[in-house]
Structure formats: C-alpha cells, structure tokens
Design a protein around this motif. Structure first.
Motif, PDB file in Angstrom:
ATOM      1  N   GLY A 285      87.401 -25.089  43.638  1.00  0.00           N
ATOM      2  CA  GLY A 285      86.487 -24.056  43.041  1.00  0.00           C
ATOM      3  C   GLY A 285      86.665 -22.719  42.809  1.00  0.00           C
ATOM      4  N   ALA A 286      85.729 -22.110  42.328  1.00  0.00           N
ATOM      5  CA  ALA A 286      86.107 -20.674  41.759  1.00  0.00           C
ATOM      6  C   ALA A 286      84.902 -19.806  41.956  1.00  0.00           C
ATOM      7  N   VAL A 287      85.269 -18.344  41.998  1.00  0.00           N
ATOM      8  CA  VAL A 287      84.131 -17.503  41.755  1.00  0.00           C
ATOM      9  C   VAL A 287      83.908 -17.017  40.527  1.00  0.00           C
ATOM     10  N   ALA A 288      82.491 -17.006  39.991  1.00  0.00           N
ATOM     11  CA  ALA A 288      82.406 -16.620  38.662  1.00  0.00           C
ATOM     12  C   ALA A 288      81.982 -15.064  38.775  1.00  0.00           C
ATOM     13  N   ILE A 289      82.828 -14.260  37.971  1.00  0.00           N
ATOM     14  CA  ILE A 289      82.498 -12.908  37.769  1.00  0.00           C
ATOM     15  C   ILE A 289      82.399 -12.456  36.236  1.00  0.00           C
ATOM     16  N   GLY A 290      81.301 -12.028  35.760  1.00  0.00           N
ATOM     17  CA  GLY A 290      81.096 -11.717  34.507  1.00  0.00           C
ATOM     18  C   GLY A 290      81.391 -12.672  33.415  1.00  0.00           C
TER      19      GLY A 290
END
Lengths: 296, 336
Positions: free
Chosen positions: A132-137
């Motif tokens: 998984g991943a974090v979404a930033i901008g």
C-alpha cells in the motif's frame, strides 16, 4: 509539469538517496579513516539480502523482516571483520591495491552466491503491512519506500549518537583527525579500524535487507547500487558524515529528477557528468575537513 | 636517455620469433594469439599510467570500446550505397544515417578516429578530473563510473549502436576479405606490427625526461608542483597515450573477434584488464604482454572446460597477486 509527478519523483529521489546513503556510509567511514575503498562492499548488500531471505524462511509472519534487520547487520559485520583482518589490514598502506584485492573478493562472493542460490536469485515477499501507499498531493508514496527512509534515518541517528556520545565514537573521531597522534596517545588504531570497518559492512547488510523489499536478491544485486555509492564517497568529502548524507541525497535527487526528462541509462550518464562538474567547483567534496596536512 | 640498444635488440629478436607463429599454430590458435596480442597493446598503456604514473584506471574498456566501435562502424558502412543504413538500424526503424555515423564511411577518417577519439576523450576526462587535484582512489572510482555509463549508454541506444549485441557480421575491411583463410595471417602480422610500434613508443616515453617526470609525479606530486611543474599535465598526457593505445587494441580485437559489444567494454572487463598487468608486473612492458597472453589463454581453457570455476580463479588471482606478488612475475625476476 504535472506537480504530482514532480512530487513523486522528489520523494523517489529521497528514497533512492537513502539507499545510496546506506550503501555509502560504510565506505565513507572506512575511507575517512583508512583511505581505502572496499570493492566487495556491494556484496555486503547482497549478503544482507540473502540473510533477509534466509531469516524469512525461518521466521515467517509479518515481523520477519524486522528480525532480519539485526541478523543481516550482525552477519555482514562479522564478514567485514574477517575481511578486514585477513586482507585489508595487511594492505592498508596501498589503497589502489586494496581496490584490486577486494574486487577479487567481490568476484568470489558473487560466484559463490551463484553456485549456492542460482543465478536468478531469490524473492523476499514484503509483509502485508508494507503493502500500500499514502497519497499526498496526488502522488502516491509506497510504504516500502517510506520504510527505507525510516531505516536510513534510524541508522543515521544511531551512528551520529555513537560517534558524538560514546567512548568508542570519541576514539574514532580521534583517529579520523590525526592517526599518528591518536596512536601516540595509546589508542589501538588497528582495533578502531576493525570496528569501523565491520560497522560499515553491517550497515551495508541493513541496506541489503531493504533492497530485498524492492526486488529479487541476485548475485549481482549489490553492483547496481555500488557505483553510485562510490560517487557519493567521491562527492561527500573526506571522513564527513554530513557530507556523505548531503551527497547521497543530492545524487538520489539528480537521478530521480533527470528521469523526468530522460531514460534510466541516460540518468546514469547525467549522474557521472554531474559529479565531474561538481568536483570542478568543490574538489574537496561537499564538506571539507579542515586540516593542515598536505596529502590528505 | 637510458641506453636502449639492449631492450630494442631483444625486442627485435622476439618479434622475429613471434612472426613465425602463423607457420606453427592452427588457424584457431593463431586467431586467439592475435586477439591476446591486441589486448596486450592496451596493457602497455596500463604500465604507463598505473605502473609509472600511479593512476589506476578501472575504465580502460571505454577507450578500447571507442576504438573498436570506430572501426566496426566503418566496416558496417563499407559495403553500403549512399543513403543506405546498416541492417540493424533498418530493423529498428532508423531511416537516415545519424550525423555522427556518416564520417566513418571514409576509411581514413575511421583509421584516424581509432586513435584520436579515445585519446581525446581520455585527455578531456583526465583533464577535468585532475585539474582540481582529484586523484588516487577518487580517480579510480570515477573511471569505473565512466565504464558503467558508457556500457549502459551503448545498450540503451539499441537503434544507433546495435545495443546489447553490439556490432558484428563484418564482411571485410579496406580491401581485405575477412572470410578468406589467409586473412588471419595478415591480421596477425598487422597486430604484431602495432604491438611492436606501441612497445617502442612506450619504451621511448618511459626512458625520456617525460618518463622520469611521470614517476616523480607518482612518488611525490606536491613536490613536483612546488618545483614549478604542471604535475597534472604529465598525468593527462600519459592517460591520453594509454587511451590511444587502448583504442588501437579495441580496433584490432574487433577485427579478430568479428564483434564489438558492451559486454567487452563495461565495468567487469575493464577491471580484468588491470589484472593482466598486475600478474605480469605493473612496471614491466614485457611482463604486461606476457601476463595478458597468459591470463587470456588460461581464461579460454578454464572457462570453456569449467565455466563455474573461472570467477573463483580470477578472484583468487586478484587477491593473491596483489597481496603476495605486488611486482608481478617481472618482480620475481628482479628479486631473484
């Protein structure tokens, strides 16, 4: 340009840079102290990768990779201690010969890995908590790459603490500043060399574990990171941790950002050209140690 | 200048003996020997830079490759009508010849380029690095990065360089049909002549004032600078000469092997070139030639019979020669 893409590449740059840093820290430490480069350092990454794979065969479950970190560190550090005692300590007055002899070690280790585990390599499956991943901008930052940044930050913090606050760190700094004077005050400089060298190979072992999360562990896995790591040492400045960190991050960003415009292979060329241009401006590296000695 | 009558006399004698090899060896072995003598030309350059200059290049494959590709490009263009492009370019959709390929159609340009391009690249590269006093281990690491960048670039520009497979399938060169059984003998003699000329050039350089200055820079660069000399200039010239020699070696090797590819010029082959010289003796031209031929024959025999063993053997050679025999085989003779 798409800001999300740019942000993503900047993040990638830091991630690649932290891998360069983990690969280069050991090289830079030993180079500052002994003026020698261990060409088998890339194979310490490889060793760390195979140790991570081996650990995960025994300790399955989500936290296997956390167990693998100390295993790889200790395994690579022990190997480093053997390498230093058997070979490097004997060659310390001949830096260029050390390059060649350790290249021989690198060849033997690569072939040994090929004979033992096959040329294709082994796969380490990242645990579910790293998926998984974090979404930033609009940019997505994979957990695996954040984990790498975390490991690099922890290693750096630990190393800085060790060098600044511990007794052994004091001795290392003393030998780094003036080897002869340190020896004259009764410090066992050869023992300091040995400790720093195995610490450095241990850190490379840690780098091998995080590399294993990104792709298969192959006999030549260390080779793809070692040449940029050498360039980090060239650019960083003699014996300076700060310089090494700055150089690793700069080169990571150069590679990642140039990939916005050109393909991976041209990014390699740009990396080299960048370093050559950089040493025109600052031949002494990012951070120069102040010294009156002529042949530093 | 030292008295050079003796070394030149011995060399002339050896040259006559070596010239008889085509009468004694099978065509296959003669081809191998010719390849290795071509490589020995590169090794002479390493004696100049590493042995006498203290500059360890881990990227000599780059200059070898530049020479090899220069000739290979010419041979690819030789049989083509104007406006045609080599077959591999056609297959990847390149329709007109890139501008930097075009001059190589002319044989004189190609021959000059074999020496001039690698020598010039070597000089510019060395000037850029040495100018600000960066040398020693730093220089070696940068040359290795150069070898990596060069090989990666060749592989990635498939449509312009032939990519991973390199350039191959040559029919002939400058009127010589490479498929003719007699051609091998001519190429062998050509290689021998080039090696002899290279040997004479490096011997004269080393015996001249330049050689003395180069050794002085190796042993005490700052002292040389304080005496008012441009120390970097000596290293740049030595590196450029070695680059030119490597270029000729690459071109000759391409003729014998019938191929030049990234696998022959990258990081691994580049550092292997150093071990040829280390074994023979880094200060001895004869040792370097002998070491090159011996290591490469051993490689040919061992790696065809036991391919798994060769990396171990080579690795052990690196470790043992450097730790136990830093003067190489030639050093043994002096000690005895």
């Amino acid at each position: 340009m798409d800001p999300a893409l740019l942000l993503g590449q900047i993040f990638n740059g830091f991630s690649v840079g932290s891998l360069y840093l983990l690969a280069a820290l050991g090289l830079a430490l030993s180079f500052g102290l002994m003026r020698v480069i261990n060409m088998a350092h890339g194979e310490m990454l490889m060793l760390g990768g195979y140790l991570a794979w081996g650990t995960l065969q025994v300790v399955s479950g989500p936290w296997g990779i956390i167990v693998a970190l100390p295993v790889a560190f200790i395994g690579a550090a022990i190997f480093g201690a053997i390498l230093h005692t058997a070979l490097i300590a004997r060659l310390s007055a001949r830096p260029l010969d050390t390059l060649l002899a350790t290249w021989g070690v690198s060849l033997v280790l690569q072939q040994a890995a090929r004979s033992l585990f096959g040329a294709i390599g082994v796969e380490v499956t990242a645990p579910a908590w790293l998926d998984g991943a974090v979404a930033i901008g609009g940019a997505s930052l994979p957990y695996a790459r954040l984990f790498i940044l975390g490991v690099a930050a922890l290693v750096l913090g630990g190393l800085a603490l060790l060098l600044a606050r511990s007794r052994i760190g004091l001795l290392v700094r003393a030998v780094n500043q003036d080897r002869m004077m340190a020896a004259a005050t009764g410090i066992d400089v050869n023992r300091i060399d040995l400790i720093v060298f195995s610490l450095g190979t241990g850190i490379a072992g840690l780098a091998g574990v995080v590399l294993a999360l990104l792709g298969p562990v192959t006999p030549t896995v260390g080779q793809s990171y070692i040449v940029p790591a050498f360039l980090v040492v060239v650019m960083g400045g003699l014996g300076s941790i700060t310089g090494t960190v700055a150089a690793a991050l700069i080169l990571g960003l150069v590679v990642a950002l140039s990939q916005l415009a050109v393909d991976v292979s041209l990014a390699q060329v740009i990396l080299l050209v960048f370093v050559i241009l950089f040493i025109q401006v600052r031949p002494q590296g990012v951070v120069a140690s102040r010294s009156r000695s002529l042949d530093a | 200048m030292r008295d050079l009558r003796r070394p030149f006399g011995i060399a002339a004698l050896l040259l006559v003996v070596a010239a008889t090899a085509p009468l004694l060896l099978s065509a296959y072995d003669l081809n191998l020997l010719a390849r290795f003598l071509a490589l020995a030309l590169l090794a002479l350059g390493l004696v100049l830079t590493w042995g006498h200059g203290g500059i360890l290049s881990l990227g000599q494959g780059v200059f070898f490759g530049l020479g090899g590709y220069a000739l290979a490009m010419h041979m690819k263009l030789a049989g083509l009508a104007p406006g045609e492009v080599p077959e591999f370019m056609m297959l990847s959709g390149v329709e007109s010849l890139p501008w930097w390929w075009a001059p190589f159609a002319h044989p004189a340009v190609a021959i000059i380029a074999i020496v001039a391009v690698p020598a010039l690249v070597a000089a510019l590269f060395a000037r850029a690095v040495f100018a600000r006093g960066v040398s020693g281990t730093y220089f070696s690491l940068i040359t290795q990065a150069l070898a990596l960048a060069f090989a990666t670039l060749l592989v990635s520009q498939q449509d312009l360089t032939g990519g991973f497979n390199g350039l191959t399938d040559f029919s002939g060169v400058m009127g010589l049909d490479l498929n003719d059984p007699g051609a091998g003998r001519w190429l062998y003699w050509l290689t021998l002549a080039c090696l002899a000329a290279g040997w004479a050039l490096v011997t004269l350089l080393l015996a001249s004032r330049f050689g003395t200055m180069l050794r002085a820079v190796r042993d005490g660069e700052n002292r040389v600078r304080y005496l008012g000399h441009d120390a970097a200039a000596y290293k740049v010239v030595a590196f450029a000469v070695a680059g030119g020699l490597a270029g000729v070696a690459g071109a000759l090797f391409t003729l014998h092997a019938g191929v030049i590819s990234p696998a022959l010029v990258g990081v691994v082959p580049s550092i292997e070139m150093v071990i040829w010289v280390a074994i023979g003796g880094r200060l001895s031209l004869a040792g370097a030639i002998l070491g090159t031929v011996a290591v490469n024959f051993a490689r040919d025999k061992v790696s065809s019979a036991f391919p798994e063993l060769w990396p171990y053997a080579l690795g052990a050679l690196f470790i043992l020669v450097v730790t136990l025999l830093p003067g190489g085989l030639a050093g043994l003779r002096k000690r005895a």
